[in-house]
Write a protein that holds these residues in place. Structure first.
Motif, PDB file in Angstrom:
ATOM      1  N   ARG A  57      -1.345   1.938 -13.271  1.00 38.08           N
ATOM      2  CA  ARG A  57      -1.247   1.190 -12.404  1.00 38.08           C
ATOM      3  C   ARG A  57       0.017   0.304 -12.622  1.00 38.08           C
ATOM      4  O   ARG A  57       0.758  -0.342 -11.676  1.00 38.08           O
ATOM      5  N   SER A 114       3.870  19.502  -7.880  1.00 47.29           N
ATOM      6  CA  SER A 114       2.343  18.793  -7.585  1.00 47.29           C
ATOM      7  C   SER A 114       2.158  17.558  -8.591  1.00 47.29           C
ATOM      8  O   SER A 114       1.554  16.746  -8.167  1.00 47.29           O
ATOM      9  N   LEU A 149       3.694  14.429  -7.460  1.00 52.50           N
ATOM     10  CA  LEU A 149       3.196  13.665  -6.341  1.00 52.50           C
ATOM     11  C   LEU A 149       1.708  13.078  -6.876  1.00 52.50           C
ATOM     12  O   LEU A 149       1.412  11.845  -6.544  1.00 52.50           O
ATOM     13  N   LEU A 150       1.059  13.626  -7.728  1.00 49.74           N
ATOM     14  CA  LEU A 150      -0.271  13.021  -8.157  1.00 49.74           C
ATOM     15  C   LEU A 150       0.123  11.787  -9.141  1.00 49.74           C
ATOM     16  O   LEU A 150      -0.585  10.921  -9.251  1.00 49.74           O
ATOM     17  N   ARG A 201       2.600   9.938  -8.949  1.00 46.49           N
ATOM     18  CA  ARG A 201       3.052   8.863  -8.091  1.00 46.49           C
ATOM     19  C   ARG A 201       1.979   8.129  -7.456  1.00 46.49           C
ATOM     20  O   ARG A 201       1.734   6.853  -7.086  1.00 46.49           O
ATOM     21  N   GLU A 202       0.964   8.964  -7.116  1.00 42.61           N
ATOM     22  CA  GLU A 202      -0.239   8.449  -6.328  1.00 42.61           C
ATOM     23  C   GLU A 202      -1.093   7.660  -7.180  1.00 42.61           C
ATOM     24  O   GLU A 202      -1.541   6.532  -7.027  1.00 42.61           O
ATOM     25  N   GLN A 203      -0.974   8.022  -8.453  1.00 46.28           N
ATOM     26  CA  GLN A 203      -1.964   7.431  -9.375  1.00 46.28           C
ATOM     27  C   GLN A 203      -1.027   5.980 -10.385  1.00 46.28           C
ATOM     28  O   GLN A 203      -2.112   5.211 -10.811  1.00 46.28           O
ATOM     29  N   PRO A 261       2.311   4.288  -9.408  1.00 46.94           N
ATOM     30  CA  PRO A 261       3.549   4.229  -8.891  1.00 46.94           C
ATOM     31  C   PRO A 261       4.686   4.030  -9.710  1.00 46.94           C
ATOM     32  O   PRO A 261       5.949   4.209  -9.505  1.00 46.94           O
TER      33      PRO A 261
END
Length: 296
Positions: A91, A112, A115-116, A118-120, A122
């Protein structure tokens, strides 16, 4: 003398020996070209022997520079090993991951994965390097990449490897293609025009030929493409079929024909060098990759 240089100067020398170009080193280290030049000036002040010769193509390391780089690499590896054992907080971290990936991985895994990530995390970044069968082991050994994703057949056995997924081939056409109405069994493919792909590190096409030969089926290949990426554009103006991995069929949104060639399977692996065995960032990245969906 040892107090006049630090780990930053060592990293600059290591990259200059490999890249032989100040601007590329500056880009890799995310510093200015002037900062690279300043480090090189400091190194020249400390070490009496010539380090680099200027040539039209860039900087040519001397034998002394190569010897120095070999010593520096051990020091940098030890220092990196200390910090790699620290906890990795996705984070708050701004780490840049460098992943070597073949075309299959670039098309079906990397989107994919990004994307994953960036979600976990940033703040992290992803840099993708093309797979090179002759160079990926050295790239990982030198710490210039975190891991490699590719076909098991081509990822170096000297790396620590784990199987990411098992995929299989399928027969595809473009959505709405008329040829799809002409196929209800594997034997029907013999009468249709085919697109093939050059066998090599990015494609296991020779397995398709062996499989069809075992079934006493021949095919008429009208074009051989260098990669999967160009297939979609080709099929827009050519009513043809092709054998591709199921993950590529999904990524390209092709129509999968109703014939079973799942026996044509292969393993996709993730590999890394033992030098990064204790790396907390690399372990986190491996965990993220393990959470990715697998092809049906």
């Amino acid at each position: 003398m040892s107090e006049k240089i630090d780990i930053r100067h060592m990293r600059v020398l290591l990259l200059l020996v490999r890249e032989k170009n100040v601007s590329r080193v500056a880009e890799r280290l995310d510093i200015s070209q002037q900062a690279v030049s300043n480090s090189l000036k400091r190194l020249r002040e400390v070490f009496p022997s010539e380090l680099f010769l200027r040539q039209s193509a860039g900087l040519q390391p001397t034998d002394y520079a190569y010897e120095l780089a070999e010593k520096f690499e051990k020091i940098v590896e030890e220092v990196d090993g200390i910090f790699n054992t620290f906890p990795f907080d996705p984070r708050s971290n701004e780490y840049t991951f460098r992943v070597i990936a073949n075309e299959y991985a670039q098309l079906s895994i990397i989107p994919s994965l990004s994307l994953l990530m960036r979600e976990q995390a940033p703040g992290v970044k992803l840099e993708v390097l093309d797979f090179d069968s002759s160079a990926h082991f050295k790239t990982l050994a030198q710490g210039e990449a975190d891991l490699v994703i590719g076909f098991s057949d081509y990822v170096d056995q000297g790396l620590i490897r784990t199987t990411l997924r098992r995929d299989h081939y399928c027969c595809v056409a473009r959505q709405g293609a008329s040829v799809s109405q002409q196929i209800n069994s594997l034997s029907n493919v013999a009468s249709l025009p085919h697109v093939d792909f050059a066998s090599g590190v990015g494609n296991l096409g020779s397995r398709v030929d062996d499989f069809l030969k075992d079934q006493n089926i021949s095919r008429s290949v009208i074009a051989t493409l260098p990669c999967y990426t160009s297939l979609q554009a080709f099929m827009q103006v050519n009513d043809t079929v092709a054998f591709v991995p199921s993950a590529i069929a999904t990524a390209g949104r092709f129509q999968v024909l109703d014939i079973d060639v799942s026996a044509l399977s292969f393993d996709v692996v993730v590999g890394w060098h033992r030098r990064s065995s204790s790396s907390a960032p690399r372990k986190w990245l491996n965990q993220i990759i393990s959470e990715l969906p697998t092809p049906l």
